[in-house]
Motif scaffolding. Sequence first.
Motif, PDB file in Angstrom:
ATOM      1  N   LEU A 127      50.816  21.613  -0.234  1.00 14.27           N
ATOM      2  CA  LEU A 127      50.521  22.481   0.905  1.00 14.27           C
ATOM      3  C   LEU A 127      49.743  23.720   0.468  1.00 14.27           C
ATOM      4  N   ILE A 128      50.163  24.301  -0.657  1.00 13.70           N
ATOM      5  CA  ILE A 128      49.504  25.510  -1.164  1.00 13.70           C
ATOM      6  C   ILE A 128      48.052  25.228  -1.551  1.00 13.70           C
ATOM      7  N   SER A 129      47.814  24.076  -2.163  1.00 10.59           N
ATOM      8  CA  SER A 129      46.473  23.754  -2.670  1.00 10.59           C
ATOM      9  C   SER A 129      45.566  23.146  -1.611  1.00 10.59           C
ATOM     10  N   LEU A 130      46.067  23.020  -0.396  1.00 18.83           N
ATOM     11  CA  LEU A 130      45.271  22.400   0.659  1.00 18.83           C
ATOM     12  C   LEU A 130      44.051  23.272   0.980  1.00 18.83           C
ATOM     13  N   GLY A 131      42.871  22.698   0.805  1.00 17.25           N
ATOM     14  CA  GLY A 131      41.642  23.439   1.061  1.00 17.25           C
ATOM     15  C   GLY A 131      41.235  23.381   2.512  1.00 17.25           C
ATOM     16  N   SER A 132      40.165  24.056   2.834  1.00 18.73           N
ATOM     17  CA  SER A 132      39.661  24.081   4.202  1.00 18.73           C
ATOM     18  C   SER A 132      39.292  22.672   4.657  1.00 18.73           C
ATOM     19  N   GLY A 133      39.850  22.270   5.764  1.00 19.01           N
ATOM     20  CA  GLY A 133      39.568  20.938   6.282  1.00 19.01           C
ATOM     21  C   GLY A 133      40.375  19.836   5.633  1.00 19.01           C
ATOM     22  N   GLY A 134      41.253  20.183   4.703  1.00 16.30           N
ATOM     23  CA  GLY A 134      42.066  19.176   4.024  1.00 16.30           C
ATOM     24  C   GLY A 134      43.278  18.779   4.844  1.00 16.30           C
ATOM     25  N   SER A 135      43.854  17.639   4.508  1.00 18.74           N
ATOM     26  CA  SER A 135      45.048  17.143   5.190  1.00 18.74           C
ATOM     27  C   SER A 135      46.003  16.549   4.164  1.00 18.74           C
ATOM     28  N   CYS A 136      47.258  16.429   4.548  1.00 16.56           N
ATOM     29  CA  CYS A 136      48.241  15.807   3.667  1.00 16.56           C
ATOM     30  C   CYS A 136      49.342  15.183   4.515  1.00 16.56           C
ATOM     31  N   GLU A 137      50.086  14.288   3.894  1.00 19.11           N
ATOM     32  CA  GLU A 137      51.147  13.573   4.597  1.00 19.11           C
ATOM     33  C   GLU A 137      52.276  13.272   3.616  1.00 19.11           C
ATOM     34  N   PHE A 138      53.514  13.447   4.075  1.00 14.48           N
ATOM     35  CA  PHE A 138      54.680  13.231   3.226  1.00 14.48           C
ATOM     36  C   PHE A 138      55.644  12.271   3.921  1.00 14.48           C
ATOM     37  N   PHE A 139      56.281  11.406   3.122  1.00 16.81           N
ATOM     38  CA  PHE A 139      57.224  10.430   3.646  1.00 16.81           C
ATOM     39  C   PHE A 139      58.586  10.639   2.990  1.00 16.81           C
ATOM     40  N   HIS A 140      59.647  10.675   3.812  1.00 15.07           N
ATOM     41  CA  HIS A 140      61.006  10.848   3.301  1.00 15.07           C
ATOM     42  C   HIS A 140      61.929   9.768   3.857  1.00 15.07           C
ATOM     43  N   ASP A 141      62.832   9.335   3.014  1.00 11.49           N
ATOM     44  CA  ASP A 141      63.928   8.460   3.417  1.00 11.49           C
ATOM     45  C   ASP A 141      65.219   9.155   2.994  1.00 11.49           C
ATOM     46  N   PRO A 142      65.900   9.832   3.927  1.00  7.08           N
ATOM     47  CA  PRO A 142      67.095  10.602   3.566  1.00  7.08           C
ATOM     48  C   PRO A 142      68.200   9.761   2.924  1.00  7.08           C
ATOM     49  N   GLY A 164      39.624  26.124  11.791  1.00 11.19           N
ATOM     50  CA  GLY A 164      40.525  26.367  10.671  1.00 11.19           C
ATOM     51  C   GLY A 164      41.989  26.264  11.034  1.00 11.19           C
ATOM     52  N   ASN A 165      42.281  25.738  12.236  1.00 10.93           N
ATOM     53  CA  ASN A 165      43.666  25.579  12.664  1.00 10.93           C
ATOM     54  C   ASN A 165      44.203  24.222  12.230  1.00 10.93           C
ATOM     55  N   TYR A 166      45.517  24.027  12.440  1.00  6.19           N
ATOM     56  CA  TYR A 166      46.157  22.794  11.981  1.00  6.19           C
ATOM     57  C   TYR A 166      47.161  22.293  13.018  1.00  6.19           C
ATOM     58  N   PHE A 167      47.430  20.990  12.935  1.00  6.72           N
ATOM     59  CA  PHE A 167      48.528  20.376  13.658  1.00  6.72           C
ATOM     60  C   PHE A 167      49.566  19.943  12.624  1.00  6.72           C
ATOM     61  N   LEU A 168      50.799  20.411  12.782  1.00 10.07           N
ATOM     62  CA  LEU A 168      51.908  19.955  11.953  1.00 10.07           C
ATOM     63  C   LEU A 168      52.778  19.048  12.810  1.00 10.07           C
ATOM     64  N   SER A 169      52.878  17.794  12.408  1.00 11.70           N
ATOM     65  CA  SER A 169      53.611  16.805  13.200  1.00 11.70           C
ATOM     66  C   SER A 169      54.717  16.178  12.368  1.00 11.70           C
ATOM     67  N   LEU A 170      55.893  16.074  12.969  1.00 16.92           N
ATOM     68  CA  LEU A 170      57.036  15.431  12.315  1.00 16.92           C
ATOM     69  C   LEU A 170      57.461  14.232  13.146  1.00 16.92           C
TER      70      LEU A 170
END
Length: 232
Positions: A127-142, A164-170
């Motif tokens: 998340l910290i290293s995410l550059g402009s226009g970058g995206s990331c996705e994380f998968f969890h199995d509790p 420069g805005n973002y959508f955070l979706s869970l």
Amino acid sequence: MMKLKQLLQYRTHLSGNLLHGKPGDIRNPSWLHAFTSRVGLSTATGHFTDKGKSSDRVFADYCVYKGKASLSMYPVLPKFSRLDSGGLKVDRRGVMMLTFSPAIGERKYDWEKKQFFALSAVEMGSLISLGSGGSCEFFHDPSMKTSNAGQVRKTLSVKPVEGGNYFLSLSVVNNMLQTNDRLTVPVTAAEFAVMKTACSFALPHILGWDRYMDQKQQPGTDPTSFTSEWER
């Protein structure tokens, strides 16, 4: 110069009153602007010691309230276990906890249906290293490595939008409860910058390095006796 000196004295007096829970002079209510916002830090503290450390439990989350859902984040410190030698060792690393809550009306949220997603140190780094226009996705199995593995799947996605805005979706799929929840919070560039900065500040604490760096050297211990890179 005299007016500046008086202003600084007044601000120091007011800050001291706020710190110790005393009322200040609020004839000019504009000073409240720094403490009230739809996006801000919520804190609950007790009395402070002379070293500035709180003697009570502290609650501090960064919250973003939007039309369809809210998002809050707060650090969870690591758990330590005591060794036979008397020292402490990190037993479980801390996380950055994200909490999503659905909206049930204007400025109203269903806190009973909130969903959690715990960012690990590496995920915080993404998340910290995410550059402009970058995206990331994380998968969890509790329930990973248990008999219920695969029954609950969580997916957190961070996707850029214009300006420069973002959508955070869970997304949370619970096969045991037969539910499929998806919560999305639009985050402005400024709000996202706060989140990234908060992660950067909290990361050493998540790893327990603040405790490591703050430890006192034991009497009779030679700091040069620790294993060096060149000894292997």
